[in-house]
Design a protein around this motif. Structure first.
Motif, short mmCIF file in Angstrom:
data_model
loop_
_atom_site.label_atom_id
_atom_site.label_comp_id
_atom_site.label_asym_id
_atom_site.label_seq_id
_atom_site.Cartn_x
_atom_site.Cartn_y
_atom_site.Cartn_z
N PRO A 73 40.03 90.74 -4.84
CA PRO A 73 40.78 89.71 -5.57
C PRO A 73 40.76 90.05 -7.07
O PRO A 73 39.71 90.41 -7.60
CB PRO A 73 39.99 88.42 -5.31
CG PRO A 73 39.06 88.71 -4.20
CD PRO A 73 38.91 90.18 -4.09
N GLY A 74 41.91 89.98 -7.71
CA GLY A 74 41.98 90.29 -9.14
C GLY A 74 42.07 91.78 -9.41
O GLY A 74 42.19 92.20 -10.55
N GLY A 75 42.01 92.60 -8.35
CA GLY A 75 42.19 94.03 -8.48
C GLY A 75 41.10 94.75 -9.27
O GLY A 75 41.32 95.82 -9.83
N ILE A 76 39.87 94.18 -9.33
CA ILE A 76 38.83 94.86 -10.09
C ILE A 76 38.23 96.02 -9.29
O ILE A 76 38.28 96.02 -8.06
CB ILE A 76 37.69 93.88 -10.53
CG1 ILE A 76 37.06 93.19 -9.32
CG2 ILE A 76 38.20 92.86 -11.52
CD1 ILE A 76 35.80 92.43 -9.67
N ALA A 77 37.63 96.95 -10.03
CA ALA A 77 37.01 98.11 -9.37
C ALA A 77 35.81 97.65 -8.58
O ALA A 77 35.13 96.68 -8.98
CB ALA A 77 36.59 99.14 -10.42
N TYR A 78 35.50 98.34 -7.45
CA TYR A 78 34.41 97.89 -6.60
C TYR A 78 33.07 97.96 -7.32
O TYR A 78 32.23 97.08 -7.20
CB TYR A 78 34.35 98.71 -5.30
CG TYR A 78 33.29 98.15 -4.37
CD1 TYR A 78 33.46 96.91 -3.75
CD2 TYR A 78 32.10 98.83 -4.15
CE1 TYR A 78 32.49 96.37 -2.95
CE2 TYR A 78 31.11 98.30 -3.34
CZ TYR A 78 31.31 97.06 -2.74
OH TYR A 78 30.35 96.53 -1.95
N GLY A 79 32.87 99.02 -8.09
CA GLY A 79 31.62 99.18 -8.82
C GLY A 79 31.34 97.99 -9.72
O GLY A 79 30.22 97.48 -9.81
N LYS A 80 32.38 97.50 -10.37
CA LYS A 80 32.24 96.36 -11.27
C LYS A 80 31.93 95.08 -10.47
O LYS A 80 31.12 94.25 -10.88
CB LYS A 80 33.54 96.19 -12.06
CG LYS A 80 33.45 95.21 -13.20
CD LYS A 80 34.72 95.28 -14.03
CE LYS A 80 34.68 94.27 -15.16
NZ LYS A 80 35.85 94.40 -16.04
N PHE A 81 32.59 94.99 -9.32
CA PHE A 81 32.35 93.85 -8.42
C PHE A 81 30.89 93.85 -7.94
O PHE A 81 30.21 92.83 -7.92
CB PHE A 81 33.30 93.96 -7.22
CG PHE A 81 33.10 92.89 -6.18
CD1 PHE A 81 33.77 91.67 -6.29
CD2 PHE A 81 32.26 93.10 -5.09
CE1 PHE A 81 33.59 90.68 -5.33
CE2 PHE A 81 32.08 92.11 -4.13
CZ PHE A 81 32.75 90.90 -4.25
N LEU A 82 30.43 95.05 -7.62
CA LEU A 82 29.10 95.20 -7.04
C LEU A 82 27.99 94.89 -8.06
O LEU A 82 26.93 94.38 -7.69
CB LEU A 82 28.94 96.63 -6.52
CG LEU A 82 27.64 96.98 -5.79
CD1 LEU A 82 27.55 96.20 -4.48
CD2 LEU A 82 27.58 98.47 -5.51
N GLY A 83 28.24 95.20 -9.34
CA GLY A 83 27.22 95.05 -10.39
C GLY A 83 26.49 93.72 -10.32
O GLY A 83 25.25 93.67 -10.30
N ALA A 84 27.24 92.62 -10.25
CA ALA A 84 26.64 91.28 -10.22
C ALA A 84 25.72 91.13 -9.01
O ALA A 84 24.63 90.57 -9.10
CB ALA A 84 27.73 90.22 -10.19
#
Lengths: 287, 337
Positions: A73-84
């Motif tokens: 959702p929102g087209g963010i990179a997976y790595g960035k999604f995973l960080g949190a």
């Protein structure tokens, strides 16, 4: 947790209060210092605690490198999604281990040594553990945020970072309380490690650390939407998304939508509940 | 003035009664020995005294404070050295002492002074700044003892302090305890070593199956028995027939009791006498019947005899007996908090 006893040398209630405070400070400081001396002289747990999330971030983050661009959702990179997810999971595992040193102190008789001392409040033993684990969690999350930045996933704003730290502290307080409670109920460290082992990964998978709820089947979506980790992950993820707005909906749960404030509120209720829940237990064991 | 008053303590672990109305009084300045076999309730008594355990019923008064109502005030007055050495191996000896000083809320300057004094007293210069993980058993005991003494307690409580120690460490600890006692400290020590209590204590109680079965000074307890133990040999290696003959002869004399032929010691004769001039009489009697005395020894009753008299079994037998019944795993759990 705390029992107040009349001080034999108290002349007025003011000096009594001051004395109580300085004594609590002295014992908490001494107990916390001990935990940090252990950490510095046996740094392997700290080193592993920093390397492990790095491995997650680099290896797991690369897993979906070539996934379709608009997968999330929102087209963010997976790595960035995973960080949190990694930040929260690391803090969670660390806090879940908080009971281990206490368990070893019980087994080696060192806890008895502490308990024959006239501690002003026996909560000092609990408070020192919480300070210790919270400090390590914050250190770890700062390192993870730095690594995520170097991997090109950006940094939260100043308020974003503040939000990350506050969220982590609430989570760490609750989980540390739970782990200390377990350290006093369970018969030995083998049992405690077994519980930690069993609880760790399923709680990670049944949260939004690795994928959003929309990817999950309904039953797992329900679990993820009830999992406290989710309520810590989503505000932190929001801090990473650029425009920080806690009023916007962060969790699209099967039972309804939860915004950022809702997440933090639920997390706070849970932590308070855990602290109240283990109180009778600590009272019984620490009288 | 009594420093410790234990009144009718009852404590059970499930179906096992550890203490059955145990009462005890310890006077200020005394060195009190609590003697009993393993599993007799010594550790339970000491744990209750040190507020680590609550009794099912009974009263605990330490230096005028009720330990069940005001445990914190009592903790300040007691220095407790547990049966298992409790040190943190990662810390140095000095750091351990500093930690304990802080837990007893000593002011920094006072704390450092105390540490200096204790290093002197316990001769710990060489290794105090080494990590305690590298200490030998004796060093650990000493640092543990020093921790218990950091806050200059009114009462020092030691739970079997020399169990499993080498002779040298044991004598170091013994002489330190003697010095502390000379300096006016009240000491309570539990032990299942007779010679330890005999050597150190000026007052003692024997406990068995959770109650006090005898108390007094070690000398009083031995005197109460009244009888001296005698071992007699008419030749270096006698035989059964001769042994039995002499036994019959001695048995009929006035003031001689419990005559036995001891096969293990070359058919020598063991018996008790209750008269001062009994032995010269025996000598004449034996001479009349044509026996010479090869060797004779007379000794005061030992604490083992006291124990034997009170319980009908020797301390060793008592230990073997409970050893089979004890659930060590369960006891370890009870000691854990």
């Amino acid at each position: 947790m705390s029992k107040s006893f009349p001080s034999p040398s108290s002349s007025s209630s003011l000096t009594n209060k001051e004395e109580t405070f300085s004594q609590i400070y002295q014992e908490v400081f001494a107990l916390t210092k001990r935990l940090f001396l252990q950490l510095f002289r046996r740094p392997s747990t700290l080193v592993a605690g920093i390397i492990q999330p790095m491995i997650w971030l680099v290896l797991f983050g690369a897993l979906f490198e070539n996934a379709p661009i608009n997968l999330l959702p929102g087209g963010i990179a997976y790595g960035k999604f995973l960080g949190a997810g990694i930040i929260v999971f690391t803090a969670f595992s660390g806090a879940l281990n908080a009971g281990l040193p206490v368990m070893f102190d019980r087994e080696f008789g060192f806890l008895n040594r502490l308990l024959v001392a006239p501690l002003r409040s026996r909560s000092s033993i609990v408070i020192s553990s919480v300070i210790y684990i919270a400090t390590i969690s914050i250190l770890q999350s700062v390192v993870i945020m730095g690594a995520a930045f170097l991997l090109g996933y950006g940094l939260p704003s100043f308020f974003g970072i503040l939000l990350v730290l506050i969220t982590l502290l609430i989570l760490v307080f609750g989980v540390t309380a739970l782990s200390l409670g377990l350290a006093f109920i369970l018969p030995g460290h083998i049992e405690l490690i077994a519980v930690i082992f069993v609880a760790n990964l399923p709680l990670l998978f049944a949260s939004t650390a690795l994928v959003p709820i929309s990817f999950m089947p309904t039953w797992l979506g329900w679990l993820a939407a009830l999992n406290p980790l989710t309520f810590a992950i989503e505000p932190i993820r929001a801090a990473y998304s650029g425009s920080l707005n806690l009023g916007s909906v962060l969790v699209h749960a099967p039972y309804g939508e939860v915004n950022g404030y809702g997440c933090l509120l639920l997390l706070t209720i849970l932590t308070t509940g855990l602290f109240i829940g283990i109180r009778p237990l600590l009272n019984r064991k620490l009288i | 003035m009594p420093v410790v008053e234990l009144h009718e303590l009852v404590k059970s672990y499930g179906p096992v009664m550890a203490l059955r109305k145990l009462s005890l009084e310890i006077q200020q300045g005394s060195f009190f020995g609590l003697l009993g076999p393993n599993g007799s309730g010594k550790s339970t008594t000491l744990r209750i005294l040190c507020t680590l355990l609550e009794p099912d019923s009974g009263e605990v008064i330490v230096a005028g404070e009720n330990a069940l109502k005001n445990p914190r005030n009592v903790r300040r007055k007691i220095g407790y050295v547990a049966q298992e050495v409790a040190i943190d191996k990662i810390l140095t000896g000095r750091e351990l002492l500093q930690l304990h000083g802080d837990l007893y809320h000593l002011r920094r300057v006072h704390r450092e002074e105390r540490i200096k004094t204790l290093i002197e007293q316990l001769d710990m210069h060489q290794w105090i700044d080494r990590r305690s993980g590298s200490y030998s058993g004796g060093m650990r005991r000493r640092i543990d003892l020093a921790s218990g003494l950091m806050h200059e307690p009114d009462l020092l409580v030691l739970d079997e302090p020399t169990v499993g120690l080498d002779i040298e460490s044991r004598s170091t600890i013994w002489s330190l305890l003697k010095d502390l006692h000379k300096a006016g400290k009240t000491i309570l020590l539990s032990s299942h070593y007779l010679e330890e209590v005999d050597e150190l204590a000026d007052n003692m109680a024997i406990i068995d199956a959770g109650r006090v079965i005898a108390h007094g000074t070690p000398d009083e307890l031995k005197k109460e028995l009244g009888l001296n133990r005698v071992t007699l040999k008419v030749r270096e290696f006698s035989n059964e027939i001769e042994g039995e003959k002499i036994k019959e002869l001695i048995k009929d004399l006035d003031g001689f009791h419990d005559v036995v032929v001891n096969r293990a010691q070359g058919f020598s004769l063991n018996f008790f006498v209750d008269k001062k001039d009994a032995l010269p009489i025996l000598r004449t009697q034996l001479k009349e019947k044509g026996y010479d005395i090869f060797a004779i020894s007379e000794s005061r009753p030992s604490l083992d005899d006291v124990y034997l008299k009170s319980t009908g079994k020797t301390l060793l037998d008592a230990e073997l007996e409970v050893a089979n019944k004890r659930d060590l795993k369960k006891e370890a759990k009870q000691a854990m908090r």
